[in-house]
Write an enzyme that holds these catalytic residues in place. Sequence first.
Site, PDB file in Angstrom:
ATOM      1  N   LYS A  13      -0.702  -0.526   5.753  1.00 29.46           N
ATOM      2  CA  LYS A  13       0.111   0.450   5.004  1.00 29.46           C
ATOM      3  C   LYS A  13      -0.532   1.838   5.051  1.00 29.46           C
ATOM      4  CE  LYS A  13      -0.085  -1.882   1.124  1.00 29.46           C
ATOM      5  NZ  LYS A  13      -0.870  -3.042   1.621  1.00 29.46           N
ATOM      6  N   ARG A  88       4.700  -2.548  -6.906  1.00 34.27           N
ATOM      7  CA  ARG A  88       4.323  -3.891  -6.461  1.00 34.27           C
ATOM      8  C   ARG A  88       4.640  -4.973  -7.480  1.00 34.27           C
ATOM      9  NH1 ARG A  88      -1.128  -1.743  -4.125  1.00 34.27           N
ATOM     10  NH2 ARG A  88      -1.624  -3.791  -3.436  1.00 34.27           N
ATOM     11  N   ARG A 127     -12.956  -3.785   8.057  1.00 39.52           N
ATOM     12  CA  ARG A 127     -12.566  -2.427   7.625  1.00 39.52           C
ATOM     13  C   ARG A 127     -13.757  -1.659   7.049  1.00 39.52           C
ATOM     14  NH1 ARG A 127      -7.647  -1.311   3.575  1.00 39.52           N
ATOM     15  NH2 ARG A 127      -8.788  -2.762   2.223  1.00 39.52           N
ATOM     16  N   ARG A 171      -5.860 -11.673  -3.295  1.00 43.87           N
ATOM     17  CA  ARG A 171      -4.895 -10.557  -3.189  1.00 43.87           C
ATOM     18  C   ARG A 171      -3.635 -11.007  -2.453  1.00 43.87           C
ATOM     19  NH1 ARG A 171      -8.614  -6.464  -0.293  1.00 43.87           N
ATOM     20  NH2 ARG A 171      -6.819  -5.075  -0.215  1.00 43.87           N
TER      21      ARG A 171
HETATM   22  P1  AP5 Z   1      -5.117  -0.460   6.169  1.00 43.27           P
HETATM   23  O1  AP5 Z   1      -4.224   0.551   6.790  1.00 43.27           O
HETATM   24  O2  AP5 Z   1      -6.284   0.011   5.383  1.00 43.27           O
HETATM   25  O3  AP5 Z   1      -4.253  -1.551   5.366  1.00 43.27           O
HETATM   26  P2  AP5 Z   1      -3.522  -1.462   3.935  1.00 43.27           P
HETATM   27  O4  AP5 Z   1      -2.232  -2.193   4.066  1.00 43.27           O
HETATM   28  O5  AP5 Z   1      -3.493  -0.071   3.452  1.00 43.27           O
HETATM   29  O6  AP5 Z   1      -4.533  -2.370   3.104  1.00 43.27           O
HETATM   30  P3  AP5 Z   1      -5.063  -2.191   1.614  1.00 43.27           P
HETATM   31  O7  AP5 Z   1      -6.216  -3.163   1.482  1.00 43.27           O
HETATM   32  O8  AP5 Z   1      -5.337  -0.775   1.301  1.00 43.27           O
HETATM   33  O9  AP5 Z   1      -3.836  -2.721   0.800  1.00 43.27           O
HETATM   34  P4  AP5 Z   1      -3.771  -3.123  -0.679  1.00 43.27           P
HETATM   35  O10 AP5 Z   1      -2.338  -3.057  -0.966  1.00 43.27           O
HETATM   36  O11 AP5 Z   1      -4.391  -4.443  -0.965  1.00 43.27           O
HETATM   37  O12 AP5 Z   1      -4.744  -2.092  -1.399  1.00 43.27           O
HETATM   38  P5  AP5 Z   1      -4.484  -0.812  -2.310  1.00 43.27           P
HETATM   39  O13 AP5 Z   1      -5.554   0.156  -2.027  1.00 43.27           O
HETATM   40  O14 AP5 Z   1      -3.075  -0.378  -2.262  1.00 43.27           O
HETATM   41  O15 AP5 Z   1      -5.651  -1.392   7.376  1.00 43.27           O
HETATM   42  C1  AP5 Z   1      -6.570  -2.440   7.152  1.00 43.27           C
HETATM   43  C2  AP5 Z   1      -7.570  -2.532   8.318  1.00 43.27           C
HETATM   44  O16 AP5 Z   1      -6.869  -2.928   9.480  1.00 43.27           O
HETATM   45  C3  AP5 Z   1      -8.260  -1.214   8.674  1.00 43.27           C
HETATM   46  O17 AP5 Z   1      -9.587  -1.464   9.064  1.00 43.27           O
HETATM   47  C4  AP5 Z   1      -7.442  -0.669   9.858  1.00 43.27           C
HETATM   48  O18 AP5 Z   1      -8.224   0.136  10.725  1.00 43.27           O
HETATM   49  C5  AP5 Z   1      -7.001  -1.962  10.513  1.00 43.27           C
HETATM   50  N1  AP5 Z   1      -5.682  -1.840  11.144  1.00 43.27           N
HETATM   51  C6  AP5 Z   1      -4.600  -1.186  10.661  1.00 43.27           C
HETATM   52  N2  AP5 Z   1      -3.566  -1.317  11.492  1.00 43.27           N
HETATM   53  C7  AP5 Z   1      -3.995  -2.085  12.528  1.00 43.27           C
HETATM   54  C8  AP5 Z   1      -3.388  -2.579  13.720  1.00 43.27           C
HETATM   55  N3  AP5 Z   1      -2.098  -2.295  14.011  1.00 43.27           N
HETATM   56  N4  AP5 Z   1      -4.123  -3.348  14.542  1.00 43.27           N
HETATM   57  C9  AP5 Z   1      -5.423  -3.634  14.263  1.00 43.27           C
HETATM   58  N5  AP5 Z   1      -6.062  -3.198  13.164  1.00 43.27           N
HETATM   59  C10 AP5 Z   1      -5.366  -2.423  12.301  1.00 43.27           C
HETATM   60  O19 AP5 Z   1      -4.731  -1.446  -3.774  1.00 43.27           O
HETATM   61  C11 AP5 Z   1      -6.018  -1.891  -4.135  1.00 43.27           C
HETATM   62  C12 AP5 Z   1      -5.996  -2.429  -5.562  1.00 43.27           C
HETATM   63  O20 AP5 Z   1      -5.625  -1.375  -6.471  1.00 43.27           O
HETATM   64  C13 AP5 Z   1      -4.995  -3.549  -5.867  1.00 43.27           C
HETATM   65  O21 AP5 Z   1      -5.512  -4.821  -5.529  1.00 43.27           O
HETATM   66  C14 AP5 Z   1      -4.803  -3.382  -7.376  1.00 43.27           C
HETATM   67  O22 AP5 Z   1      -5.917  -3.895  -8.084  1.00 43.27           O
HETATM   68  C15 AP5 Z   1      -4.798  -1.861  -7.532  1.00 43.27           C
HETATM   69  N6  AP5 Z   1      -3.453  -1.273  -7.411  1.00 43.27           N
HETATM   70  C16 AP5 Z   1      -3.031  -0.362  -6.483  1.00 43.27           C
HETATM   71  N7  AP5 Z   1      -1.735  -0.062  -6.666  1.00 43.27           N
HETATM   72  C17 AP5 Z   1      -1.318  -0.805  -7.725  1.00 43.27           C
HETATM   73  C18 AP5 Z   1      -0.066  -0.961  -8.378  1.00 43.27           C
HETATM   74  N8  AP5 Z   1       1.022  -0.305  -7.970  1.00 43.27           N
HETATM   75  N9  AP5 Z   1      -0.012  -1.805  -9.424  1.00 43.27           N
HETATM   76  C19 AP5 Z   1      -1.085  -2.487  -9.856  1.00 43.27           C
HETATM   77  N10 AP5 Z   1      -2.306  -2.392  -9.270  1.00 43.27           N
HETATM   78  C20 AP5 Z   1      -2.412  -1.569  -8.215  1.00 43.27           C
HETATM   79 MG    MG Z   2      -4.404   0.952   1.839  1.00 47.05          MG
END
Ligand code: AP5
Ligand code: MG
Length: 218
Positions: A13, A88, A127, A171
């Site tokens: 994402k 979410r 990552r 997660r």
């Molecule tokens: P990356 O692009 O970083 O993936 P992502 O989908 O952004 O993963 P996140 O871990 O950030 O998602 P998330 O939803 O769990 O976390 P968030 O920060 O939103 O890519 C991942 C890896 O893969 C990287 O190394 C990249 O280089 C590689 N990659 C990417 N594309 C690729 C490809 N095509 N091929 C190969 N490799 C690739 O949330 C974190 C926490 O915050 C949650 O768990 C929760 O506790 C809290 N939180 C955030 N928002 C809310 C909400 N709305 N409500 C409640 N809690 C929330």
């Molecule tokens: Mg992210």
Amino acid sequence: MRIVLMGPPGVGKGTQAVRLARRLGLVHVATGDILRDAMRGGTALGDKVREFVEDGRLVPDDLMGALIGERLKNPDAADGFVLDGFPRTEEQVATLDRVLGFVGVRVDRIIVLRAPDAEIVRRLAGRRVCPNCKAVFHVDNKPPRTAGTCDDCGEVLMRRKDDAEEVVLGRLAVFARQTEPAIRIYRERGLVEDVDSVGEPGEVAERLWNALASERLG
Ligand code: AP5
Ligand code: MG
């Protein structure tokens, strides 16, 4: 345009949202980044959410609702945005409807990225993130030019605590239980485009772009 990127943890994402926002000249709003900044800055919000974020559980809806309401009031989001990480839960879908409804607008498109769980675990194990400018790297797929250092700003890269495999599995379960029902609401409204996130990031970006373009034309 007001676009929301949804999908399981580690599906790409953040990687795709940055590219898409740049291509469309829109702001990228990532709730995970906002929360991690608050944790890093030692703010009251940061203290409240740390336990949830590090354990891979969702932060309570009331806190997230207040946060997104404030963030989307910022003038940089007035003409559109790429939202990554919100909503979410079903309740957060209702909150976003309400926040946008106040200013008479709606979400235009929901992109749901998908990849197999095994690929997700592999992506998150490798990552590395920049705590300063939020650039995202991968030790194999997207290594920084100098190991351990951000290409863009020179900061020392880190691993997110919630990228430990046992937390990632939790997660994924949270996504299935709490976020899939939120996606269903948007699907019933006919707003969802599913995009396969397996392949090179550039290839995925083209698929995503075509999904948006077909909608614009059709
Ligand atoms: P990356 O692009 O970083 O993936 P992502 O989908 O952004 O993963 P996140 O871990 O950030 O998602 P998330 O939803 O769990 O976390 P968030 O920060 O939103 O890519 C991942 C890896 O893969 C990287 O190394 C990249 O280089 C590689 N990659 C990417 N594309 C690729 C490809 N095509 N091929 C190969 N490799 C690739 O949330 C974190 C926490 O915050 C949650 O768990 C929760 O506790 C809290 N939180 C955030 N928002 C809310 C909400 N709305 N409500 C409640 N809690 C929330
Ligand atoms: Mg992210």
